[in-house]
Scaffold this motif. Structure first.
Motif, PDB file in Angstrom:
ATOM      1  N   LEU A  58     -26.848  -3.151  52.607  1.00 35.45           N
ATOM      2  CA  LEU A  58     -26.723  -1.679  52.604  1.00 35.45           C
ATOM      3  C   LEU A  58     -26.824  -1.119  54.015  1.00 35.45           C
ATOM      4  O   LEU A  58     -26.118  -0.178  54.384  1.00 35.45           O
ATOM      5  CB  LEU A  58     -27.802  -1.052  51.704  1.00 35.45           C
ATOM      6  N   ASP A  61     -23.607  -1.657  55.595  1.00 36.71           N
ATOM      7  CA  ASP A  61     -22.646  -0.662  55.091  1.00 36.71           C
ATOM      8  C   ASP A  61     -22.843   0.667  55.807  1.00 36.71           C
ATOM      9  O   ASP A  61     -21.897   1.334  56.196  1.00 36.71           O
ATOM     10  CB  ASP A  61     -22.832  -0.449  53.578  1.00 36.71           C
ATOM     11  N   GLY A  64     -21.748   0.252  59.438  1.00 39.66           N
ATOM     12  CA  GLY A  64     -20.285   0.114  59.524  1.00 39.66           C
ATOM     13  C   GLY A  64     -19.596   1.452  59.436  1.00 39.66           C
ATOM     14  O   GLY A  64     -18.549   1.675  60.028  1.00 39.66           O
ATOM     15  N   GLY A  65     -20.176   2.351  58.689  1.00 40.01           N
ATOM     16  CA  GLY A  65     -19.580   3.693  58.583  1.00 40.01           C
ATOM     17  C   GLY A  65     -20.121   4.627  59.631  1.00 40.01           C
ATOM     18  O   GLY A  65     -20.048   5.842  59.478  1.00 40.01           O
ATOM     19  N   MET A  68     -22.442   7.411  58.662  1.00 36.04           N
ATOM     20  CA  MET A  68     -21.985   8.620  57.981  1.00 36.04           C
ATOM     21  C   MET A  68     -21.588   8.399  56.529  1.00 36.04           C
ATOM     22  O   MET A  68     -21.666   9.293  55.718  1.00 36.04           O
ATOM     23  CB  MET A  68     -20.784   9.213  58.731  1.00 36.04           C
ATOM     24  N   GLY A  69     -21.139   7.192  56.218  1.00 33.25           N
ATOM     25  CA  GLY A  69     -20.533   6.985  54.908  1.00 33.25           C
ATOM     26  C   GLY A  69     -21.509   6.891  53.752  1.00 33.25           C
ATOM     27  O   GLY A  69     -21.227   7.356  52.652  1.00 33.25           O
ATOM     28  N   LEU A  70     -22.681   6.281  54.017  1.00 32.31           N
ATOM     29  CA  LEU A  70     -23.562   5.969  52.900  1.00 32.31           C
ATOM     30  C   LEU A  70     -24.171   7.221  52.262  1.00 32.31           C
ATOM     31  O   LEU A  70     -24.339   7.282  51.051  1.00 32.31           O
ATOM     32  CB  LEU A  70     -24.672   5.016  53.365  1.00 32.31           C
ATOM     33  N   PRO A  72     -22.978  10.515  51.985  1.00 33.99           N
ATOM     34  CA  PRO A  72     -22.118  11.196  51.010  1.00 33.99           C
ATOM     35  C   PRO A  72     -21.787  10.319  49.813  1.00 33.99           C
ATOM     36  O   PRO A  72     -21.672  10.803  48.682  1.00 33.99           O
ATOM     37  CB  PRO A  72     -20.848  11.538  51.799  1.00 33.99           C
ATOM     38  N   LEU A  73     -21.704   9.008  50.070  1.00 34.93           N
ATOM     39  CA  LEU A  73     -21.363   8.111  48.967  1.00 34.93           C
ATOM     40  C   LEU A  73     -22.488   8.055  47.947  1.00 34.93           C
ATOM     41  O   LEU A  73     -22.247   8.147  46.735  1.00 34.93           O
ATOM     42  CB  LEU A  73     -21.060   6.712  49.512  1.00 34.93           C
ATOM     43  N   ARG A  76     -22.478  11.256  46.004  1.00 34.74           N
ATOM     44  CA  ARG A  76     -21.388  11.381  45.022  1.00 34.74           C
ATOM     45  C   ARG A  76     -21.549  10.380  43.887  1.00 34.74           C
ATOM     46  O   ARG A  76     -21.307  10.701  42.723  1.00 34.74           O
ATOM     47  CB  ARG A  76     -20.045  11.222  45.717  1.00 34.74           C
TER      48      ARG A  76
ATOM     49  N   TRP B  39     -20.672   0.129  47.554  1.00 30.84           N
ATOM     50  CA  TRP B  39     -21.334   0.553  48.802  1.00 30.84           C
ATOM     51  C   TRP B  39     -20.525   0.166  50.026  1.00 30.84           C
ATOM     52  O   TRP B  39     -20.648   0.777  51.083  1.00 30.84           O
ATOM     53  CB  TRP B  39     -22.741  -0.046  48.887  1.00 30.84           C
ATOM     54  N   ALA B  40     -19.740  -0.880  49.878  1.00 31.91           N
ATOM     55  CA  ALA B  40     -18.934  -1.326  51.015  1.00 31.91           C
ATOM     56  C   ALA B  40     -17.919  -0.268  51.438  1.00 31.91           C
ATOM     57  O   ALA B  40     -17.387  -0.318  52.549  1.00 31.91           O
ATOM     58  CB  ALA B  40     -18.221  -2.636  50.669  1.00 31.91           C
ATOM     59  N   LEU B  41     -17.655   0.694  50.538  1.00 26.26           N
ATOM     60  CA  LEU B  41     -16.731   1.782  50.900  1.00 26.26           C
ATOM     61  C   LEU B  41     -17.257   2.570  52.097  1.00 26.26           C
ATOM     62  O   LEU B  41     -16.482   3.171  52.845  1.00 26.26           O
ATOM     63  CB  LEU B  41     -16.532   2.731  49.712  1.00 26.26           C
ATOM     64  N   ALA B  42     -18.584   2.554  52.270  1.00 28.84           N
ATOM     65  CA  ALA B  42     -19.153   3.252  53.421  1.00 28.84           C
ATOM     66  C   ALA B  42     -18.733   2.579  54.722  1.00 28.84           C
ATOM     67  O   ALA B  42     -18.545   3.238  55.740  1.00 28.84           O
ATOM     68  CB  ALA B  42     -20.675   3.281  53.305  1.00 28.84           C
ATOM     69  N   ARG B  43     -18.571   1.237  54.649  1.00 26.10           N
ATOM     70  CA  ARG B  43     -18.151   0.499  55.855  1.00 26.10           C
ATOM     71  C   ARG B  43     -16.725   0.835  56.252  1.00 26.10           C
ATOM     72  O   ARG B  43     -16.366   0.807  57.412  1.00 26.10           O
ATOM     73  CB  ARG B  43     -18.228  -1.013  55.601  1.00 26.10           C
ATOM     74  N   ALA B  45     -15.248   3.653  55.663  1.00 30.31           N
ATOM     75  CA  ALA B  45     -15.042   5.101  55.725  1.00 30.31           C
ATOM     76  C   ALA B  45     -14.520   5.547  57.081  1.00 30.31           C
ATOM     77  O   ALA B  45     -13.846   6.564  57.189  1.00 30.31           O
ATOM     78  CB  ALA B  45     -16.349   5.822  55.411  1.00 30.31           C
ATOM     79  N   GLN B  46     -14.848   4.811  58.106  1.00 30.52           N
ATOM     80  CA  GLN B  46     -14.396   5.166  59.452  1.00 30.52           C
ATOM     81  C   GLN B  46     -13.319   4.193  59.901  1.00 30.52           C
ATOM     82  O   GLN B  46     -13.388   3.002  59.614  1.00 30.52           O
ATOM     83  CB  GLN B  46     -15.574   5.093  60.432  1.00 30.52           C
ATOM     84  N   LEU B  47     -12.358   4.718  60.621  1.00 24.01           N
ATOM     85  CA  LEU B  47     -11.326   3.852  61.175  1.00 24.01           C
ATOM     86  C   LEU B  47     -11.913   3.075  62.349  1.00 24.01           C
ATOM     87  O   LEU B  47     -12.657   3.656  63.139  1.00 24.01           O
ATOM     88  CB  LEU B  47     -10.168   4.703  61.694  1.00 24.01           C
ATOM     89  N   PRO B 787     -14.388   8.714  48.990  1.00 25.69           N
ATOM     90  CA  PRO B 787     -15.460   9.718  48.948  1.00 25.69           C
ATOM     91  C   PRO B 787     -16.577   9.460  49.951  1.00 25.69           C
ATOM     92  O   PRO B 787     -17.385  10.345  50.209  1.00 25.69           O
ATOM     93  CB  PRO B 787     -16.002   9.620  47.518  1.00 25.69           C
ATOM     94  N   ALA B 788     -16.610   8.251  50.520  1.00 29.24           N
ATOM     95  CA  ALA B 788     -17.627   7.973  51.538  1.00 29.24           C
ATOM     96  C   ALA B 788     -17.176   8.472  52.903  1.00 29.24           C
ATOM     97  O   ALA B 788     -17.982   8.552  53.827  1.00 29.24           O
ATOM     98  CB  ALA B 788     -17.897   6.478  51.602  1.00 29.24           C
ATOM     99  N   PRO B 790     -15.998  10.946  55.894  1.00 29.54           N
ATOM    100  CA  PRO B 790     -16.114  12.364  56.252  1.00 29.54           C
ATOM    101  C   PRO B 790     -14.771  13.074  56.078  1.00 29.54           C
ATOM    102  O   PRO B 790     -14.722  14.292  55.950  1.00 29.54           O
ATOM    103  CB  PRO B 790     -16.533  12.342  57.725  1.00 29.54           C
ATOM    104  N   TYR B 792     -12.936  12.983  53.534  1.00 30.41           N
ATOM    105  CA  TYR B 792     -12.620  13.209  52.118  1.00 30.41           C
ATOM    106  C   TYR B 792     -12.452  14.698  51.829  1.00 30.41           C
ATOM    107  O   TYR B 792     -11.572  15.098  51.060  1.00 30.41           O
ATOM    108  CB  TYR B 792     -13.738  12.628  51.247  1.00 30.41           C
ATOM    109  N   ALA B 793     -13.292  15.508  52.421  1.00 30.51           N
ATOM    110  CA  ALA B 793     -13.231  16.950  52.131  1.00 30.51           C
ATOM    111  C   ALA B 793     -13.563  17.771  53.368  1.00 30.51           C
ATOM    112  O   ALA B 793     -14.079  18.873  53.258  1.00 30.51           O
ATOM    113  CB  ALA B 793     -14.179  17.279  50.983  1.00 30.51           C
TER     114      ALA B 793
END
Lengths: 122, 833
Positions: A58, A61, A64-65, A68-70, A72-73, A76, B39-43, B45-47, B787-788, B790, B792-793
Motif C-alpha cells: 500500500l 501504491d 507510486g501515485g 496523491m492517488g491513494l 481519493p481512491l 471513493r 489499490w494498484a490504481l493509485a500507482r 494514477a500519475q503519468l 478515480p485514483a 487527480p 478524474y474530476a
C-alpha cells in the motif's frame, strides 16, 4: 535477533508472493506453519507479517501515485462500500492477516498432529 | 482440535470471500490485494515523467507531450500514426468507457453485466442500429478515410490492452469481474450510430396523435405547431428581431378523434417494441446546445470568434476527451474527441474552428408491412410482388458465454421490422445510412470555411447545425444532415402503407436548400436547437419538434447589443443567467395578480406571491432567492391551462401528467387571448379566464415553494440550494459520481439545467481566429477515467464557476512551455520489452 530476521524474511515472502496473486498468502503462511518455526504464536506472527507485507505494498501504491492517488481512491472505494475512507484499507490488511493466520494455524496444527501421530515431539 | 477446526473454518471462509463474489461485491482477494488489485490504481494514477512504449504498426516514432491539464499533444509523421497514438492514449485513460459505449451500442452489455442487461441488449439490436453499423462498415471502402482511421485507432487501443499490467486494469472491470475486450474498427461505427440514437430519435408523432385523440386535429396543429410561433431562426431572416407569428384566436379544444386514439395505441406498442423513451417533460426546453460565431467587424480585436457549447448527458468520465493531433504537413487539430472514435469532433486547427448543435429534424418514419406469414414472415409485399425479408438470428450471450436469448430480427429495404402486437411495422431512419464518422475526420483537415462546408456536406445523421469561422474572418452555419423528401403531405406523422414503394422517401433535400448562412449582414450567427429556417424564407419541411427559441433569443440579444465582443465576453455569455422566458412570463403573472386585486378577487397569498416574484431580477444566479418561486409557478401552470390534455381517466388525479405538453412559446401565444376556452379549467365548476389561471398557478407555486424550501428569507430559497447538476459515473455509482453540484442557470437560460440535473454543458469552447489561433475550453470531469487520478474530476470546480482553461496549441514539442509539460511519452514501432 533470529526471530526478527525470520519475521523479516516472512514479510518479504508474503510481499513477493503477493506479486503473483493474493492466493500466495495462504500458501506462504501454510508453508510457514507447516515448518513449525521456533517462535511464539507462529500463526499470529504470520498474520502480522502478511499485514505488514500488504501494508508495504500500500505504501508503494501511495508513493507510486506521488502521494496523491491513494487518498481519493480510498475515499471513493470506501464510498462504494459505505465505509469510511480508512475502512477498506483496514479490511485489506485484515484480509491478508486472516488468510495468513488461518492457513498458518491450520498447517501448524496438521504438522503437530502428524508429528505426534508419528510419536515425535518438539 | 478446536483451534484446528476454527482455523479451517476461517481459512475456508476467507478463501471463499477472496475467490468468489458475494452479492454485488467483487471477489475480495483479487480486488483488494495491494500488489495488483484495486489499490494498484493509485500507482498508475500519475503519468511517468518520461516513458517509451512500442506500438506494433507505427510507421515512425510518435512524440506525445502531456500538458499540465493532462491533454496529450501528439506529434506524428503520418495521420495513421496519429490515430494509432490517439487510440493508445484514450484507451490508457478511458478503456472501460470505450468498451461500455461499444457494448451498449452493439447490444452486448449482457456479456459484461449478465442477465440484468438482457432487455437493453435486445432493444439495442431490435432498433436496427447494430445492423446498420455492420452494414456501413462492411460497405466501406478499405482505403477510405474512416476505414484507415478506425483500423489504426484499433491498433492503438489493442496495443494498450496487450501491454497492460494487472495494475492497469480499470476499476470498473474489477468491480464487475471482467477483463477488457480487444477493440475492433467496427466499434467506431457502433459508437457513431449510438450518438445518432442520442440525438436523432425524437419523433413528435406520438405526442401529436395523443393530443389529436383528445382535442382534434385543428387544436393539435395549434398546440404542437409545425413552425415555431416565435421566429428567431438559425439562418438569419433579415428581420433583426424575433417575429411573433401568434395565431389569434387559437382554435379551441375540439371533439376527441377516435381514429387518432386507435393510432396512439398502435404507436405506443411500436415505441415499446423499439424501446423509444420519450423525452421527459422536465427536460423539455431545459436541455439543448448553443453555438455562435462573430465576424471580425463586431469583435474587439478584429478577429473572428467562435463559441461552442454542446449540451449532452454529463457523466464521469466525460463523454469527451481532449487531444491535439499534429502531423507534419498534415492535420494539426485540437479539441475534443469521443472515446471510441478517431479524430477531433469539435475543435479547431490552425485556420478554422467549429462546433455543433443538434438540429432535431424529423428523420424517422414508419410503415405498415404486409407479410406472407404473420407468425414466421419470410417475405413482405411490395408493389404487388413479394420481396424476401433479411433475417438475422441474434444470440445474446451472458457473462460466461452462455446464450441468454435468441431473437430473430427481420429487415425490409427500409430498416428493421417489428411486430406492434397485431401488425408488422418497419422503420426508416436516416442513421441507418450514416457513414461511421468519416465526415468528422474530413473537418479536421479543412483550411477555410469553404473547405469545411464542402467536407461536411455529405453528413447524414444526426443532423447538426455546424458553425464555422476561419482566420480570414469568414463565418458560416449550415444545418447539415440527410433530410428526406416524403410523398403526400411531406411530413412524417402517419404510419404509411408499406406495400407500396410510393410510400417511400422520394429523394433528399438538396444541400443548396439546407438552412445556411455565410457572412450575414448582421455580423454574427447563432444556433440553439431552434427552428433552423424561417418558413417564409424556405418552406421545405425539416421537422416540427423545435425547441422554444428562448436561448436563441438571448444569444442574439447579447450579440446584437455589443459590437466589440471579446473572448472573455463570449465566455460570460455561455454562463449567462438571464431568461427571455422569465421576462415574458413574470410580467404576465404580475399583471394577472394586479388585475385580480383590482377586481376584488385577490387575497393575501396572491399578494405575497406577487410581491416576492416582483423582487426577482429574472436571473438564475446561484445566490438568487426568487427563481424557485417562478419555477414552481411555471411548473404548475401547464396542467391548469392544458387540462384538456390530461388522460381522460385521470383528470381529478393531482399527480396526473399531460399526454403531451405544448411549448411555453405556445403558452405565451395564448396570453393575448384572455378569454380563450383553453384557459377554462374543466375540472372546476367555474369558468376561468387567463388571470384566474395565472393567479392560481402563482398561489400554488408559493404554497409549494414554502412547503418545500421554508421561509422566503431563508437559504432554502437560494437557487444554489434548490437546483443542482448531477454528474453520474457511467455505472451510476454515487461514490464515483459528483452529485448535487450547485449550478447557475435554469430552464431556457443559455446554460439550461433540467430538473434532474443530468444534462448540461459538456464542452464549452471559445476560439479566437487571429494571426495565431487562441482557444479556451472546459468540460466537467477530467481526462482520466481512473478515480485514483487527480485528473478524474480536476476540472469540475472551474466548470462550476463558469471558467475556461486556456488550451495549449503548440506547433512543435519545443513550443510547449517546459513548465507546463507533465509527462513525455515516446511511441515507437517495436513492442517494448
Amino acid at each position: 535477533m533470529k526471530r526478527w530476521l525470520s519475521f523479516a524474511v516472512l514479510i518479504a515472502a508474503f510481499a513477493l508472493g503477493s506479486r503473483l496473486g493474493w492466493w500466495m498468502v495462504p500458501i506462504v503462511a501454510a508453508l510457514w506453519g507447516f515448518m513449525r518455526p521456533i517462535v511464539n504464536a507462529p500463526a499470529a506472527t504470520a498474520a502480522c507479517a502478511a499485514a505488514c507485507a500488504w501494508g508495504l505494498w500500500l505504501l508503494l501504491d501511495w508513493q507510486g501515485g506521488e502521494g496523491m492517488g491513494l487518498a481519493p481512491l480510498s475515499e471513493r472505494l470506501g464510498g462504494l462500500m459505505s465505509l469510511p475512507p480508512i475502512g477498506l484499507i483496514i479490511i485489506t490488511l485484515l484480509l491478508g492477516a486472516l488468510l495468513a493466520w488461518s492457513a498458518a494455524a491450520l498447517a501448524g496444527g496438521i504438522a503437530n498432529s502428524l508429528k505426534s501421530g508419528s510419536g515425535g515431539s518438539k | 482440535m478446536l483451534r484446528l477446526l476454527l482455523a479451517a473454518v476461517f481459512l475456508a471462509a476467507t478463501l471463499y470471500a477472496g475467490a468468489r463474489p458475494i452479492g454485488p461485491a467483487p471477489a475480495l482477494g483479487a480486488f483488494l490485494e495491494p500488489a495488483n488489485g484495486v489499490w494498484a490504481l493509485a500507482r498508475t494514477a500519475q503519468l511517468p515523467a518520461r516513458s517509451e512504449v512500442g506500438i506494433p504498426g507505427l510507421r515512425a516514432p510518435v512524440e506525445v507531450l502531456f500538458d499540465d491539464r493532462g491533454v496529450p499533444h501528439v506529434f506524428a509523421e503520418t495521420e495513421d500514426d496519429a490515430w494509432r497514438a490517439q487510440g493508445y492514449l484514450i484507451a490508457r485513460d478511458r478503456l472501460f468507457q470505450m468498451e461500455l459505449s461499444a457494448r451498449a451500442a452493439s447490444g452486448r452489455l449482457s456479456e459484461l453485466f449478465g442477465a440484468r442487461a438482457l432487455e437493453a441488449d435486445r432493444i439495442a439490436r431490435r432498433r436496427g442500429l447494430v445492423w446498420a453499423a455492420e452494414r456501413a462498415a462492411a460497405g466501406t471502402d478499405t482505403a477510405s478515410l474512416i476505414a484507415r482511421a478506425s483500423r489504426a485507432y484499433s491498433e492503438g487501443v489493442n496495443a494498450w490492452i496487450d501491454g497492460m499490467r494487472p495494475s492497469d486494469i480499470p476499476l470498473e472491470y474489477r468491480l464487475v469481474g471482467a477483463r477488457p475486450t480487444r477493440w475492433e474498427p467496427l466499434f467506431t461505427f457502433y459508437f457513431f450510430n449510438q450518438m445518432a440514437l442520442t440525438l436523432a430519435y425524437e419523433d413528435p408523432t406520438l405526442d401529436r396523435l395523443r393530443v389529436r385523440a383528445l382535442v382534434g386535429a385543428a387544436a393539435t396543429e395549434a398546440l404542437l405547431p409545425r413552425n415555431s410561433p416565435i421566429q428567431e431562426p438559425i439562418q438569419p431572416n433579415g428581420q433583426g428581431a424575433p417575429r411573433y407569428d401568434f395565431q389569434h384566436p387559437m382554435p379551441p379544444p375540439g371533439p376527441p378523434d377516435t381514429a387518432a386514439a386507435v393510432a396512439v395505441a398502435e404507436r405506443e406498442r411500436l415505441d415499446l417494441a423499439l424501446g423509444w423513451t420519450p423525452r421527459g417533460r422536465e427536460d423539455g426546453d431545459a436541455v439543448g446546445s448553443n453555438n455562435w460565431s462573430v465576424a471580425p467587424r463586431r469583435t474587439s480585436a478584429g478577429h473572428a470568434l467562435l463559441a461552442g457549447d454542446p449540451h449532452l448527458e454529463l457523466t464521469l468520465p466525460s463523454v469527451w476527451y481532449e487531444i491535439h493531433l499534429k502531423v507534419e504537413g498534415g492535420i494539426d487539430v485540437a479539441g475534443v474527441a469521443f472515446p471510441g472514435a478517431p479524430g477531433v469532433v469539435i475543435g479547431f486547427n490552425r485556420n478554422v474552428a467549429w462546433s455543433f448543435t443538434n438540429t432535431g429534424a424529423d428523420v424517422r418514419d414508419h410503415y405498415a408491412e404486409t407479410v406472407d406469414d404473420p407468425a414466421r414472415p419470410a417475405r413482405y409485399r411490395l408493389d404487388g410482388g413479394w420481396k424476401p425479408l433479411e433475417r438475422r438470428v441474434e444470440e445474446i450471450h451472458g457473462r460466461g458465454g452462455d446464450v441468454l436469448a435468441t431473437d430473430t430480427l427481420y429487415f425490409t429495404h427500409r430498416g428493421p421490422m417489428v411486430k406492434d402486437g397485431t401488425r408488422w411495422l418497419s422503420v426508416r431512419w436516416t442513421p441507418f445510412e450514416a457513414r461511421g464518422g468519416e465526415d468528422f475526420l474530413r473537418l479536421d483537415r479543412a483550411t477555410t470555411t469553404a473547405e469545411w462546408l464542402d467536407a461536411w456536406k455529405g453528413f447524414v445523421a444526426p443532423a447538426q447545425n455546424g458553425i464555422v469561422a476561419d482566420r480570414a474572418g469568414t463565418i458560416a452555419i449550415r444545418s447539415t444532415g440527410r433530410y428526406p423528401v416524403r410523398p403526400g403531405d411531406g411530413r412524417g406523422d402517419e404510419i404509411r402503407d408499406g406495400s407500396s414503394s410510393g410510400s417511400d422517401w422520394t429523394s433528399d433535400v438538396p444541400v443548396v436548400d439546407y438552412p445556411f448562412a455565410l457572412n450575414p449582414a448582421q455580423g454574427f450567427l447563432a444556433s440553439a436547437n431552434q427552428q433552423p429556417v424561417d418558413p417564409r424564407v424556405n418552406p421545405r419541411y425539416f421537422g416540427s419538434d423545435w425547441y422554444s427559441p428562448w436561448r436563441a433569443m438571448r444569444i442574439n440579444q447579447l450579440l446584437r447589443s455589443d459590437s466589440a465582443i471579446t473572448p472573455e465576453k463570449m465566455r460570460g455569455f455561455q454562463g449567462d443567467a438571464a431568461s427571455p422566458r422569465a421576462d415574458a412570463f413574470v410580467a404576465a403573472f404580475l399583471s394577472a395578480a394586479a388585475a385580480m386585486d383590482r377586481a376584488g378577487r385577490g387575497d393575501d397569498s396572491l399578494r405575497r406571491a406577487a410581491a416576492l416574484l416582483s423582487e426577482w431580477d429574472r436571473r438564475y444566479t446561484r445566490e438568487n432567492r426568487r427563481a424557485v418561486l417562478f419555477d414552481a409557478a411555471m411548473t404548475a401552470l401547464p396542467t391548469l391551462v392544458w387540462d384538456e390534455l390530461l388522460p381522460p381517466g385521470e383528470r381529478t388525479d393531482s399527480t396526473a401528467r399531460l399526454v403531451a405538453q405544448p411549448q411555453d412559446a405556445v403558452l405565451l401565444e395564448l396570453m393575448a387571448d384572455s378569454g380563450s376556452a383553453w384557459w377554462d379549467d374543466r375540472r372546476t365548476s367555474a369558468v376561468e379566464r387567463r388571470d384566474d389561471i395565472l393567479a392560481r398557478a402563482l398561489r400554488i407555486g408559493l404554497a409549494e415553494t414554502l412547503a418545500r424550501y421554508g421561509a422566503p428569507e431563508g437559504d432554502g430559497w437560494l437557487w444554489a440550494h434548490a437546483h443542482h447538476a448531477n454528474i453520474y459515473h457511467l455505472m451510476r455509482l454515487p461514490a464515483l459520481s459528483a452529485l448535487d453540484l450547485p449550478v447557475q442557470g435554469g430552464t431556457s437560460t443559455l446554460s439550461p439545467s433540467p430538473g434532474r440535473g443530468t444534462h448540461g454543458p459538456s464542452w464549452r469552447m471559445v476560439v479566437e481566429l487571429g494571426p495565431e489561433v487562441r482557444a479556451w475550453g472546459i468540460y466537467p470531469g477530467g481526462q482520466s477515467g481512473n478515480p485514483a487520478s487527480p485528473g478524474y474530476a480536476d476540472r469540475l470546480a472551474k466548470w462550476l464557476a463558469g471558467e475556461l482553461d486556456t488550451l495549449l496549441f503548440p506547433a512543435s514539442p519545443a513550443d510547449l512551455p517546459p513548465g507546463r509539460v507533465r509527462a513525455t511519452l515516446t511511441l515507437t514501432g517495436a513492442r517494448s520489452p
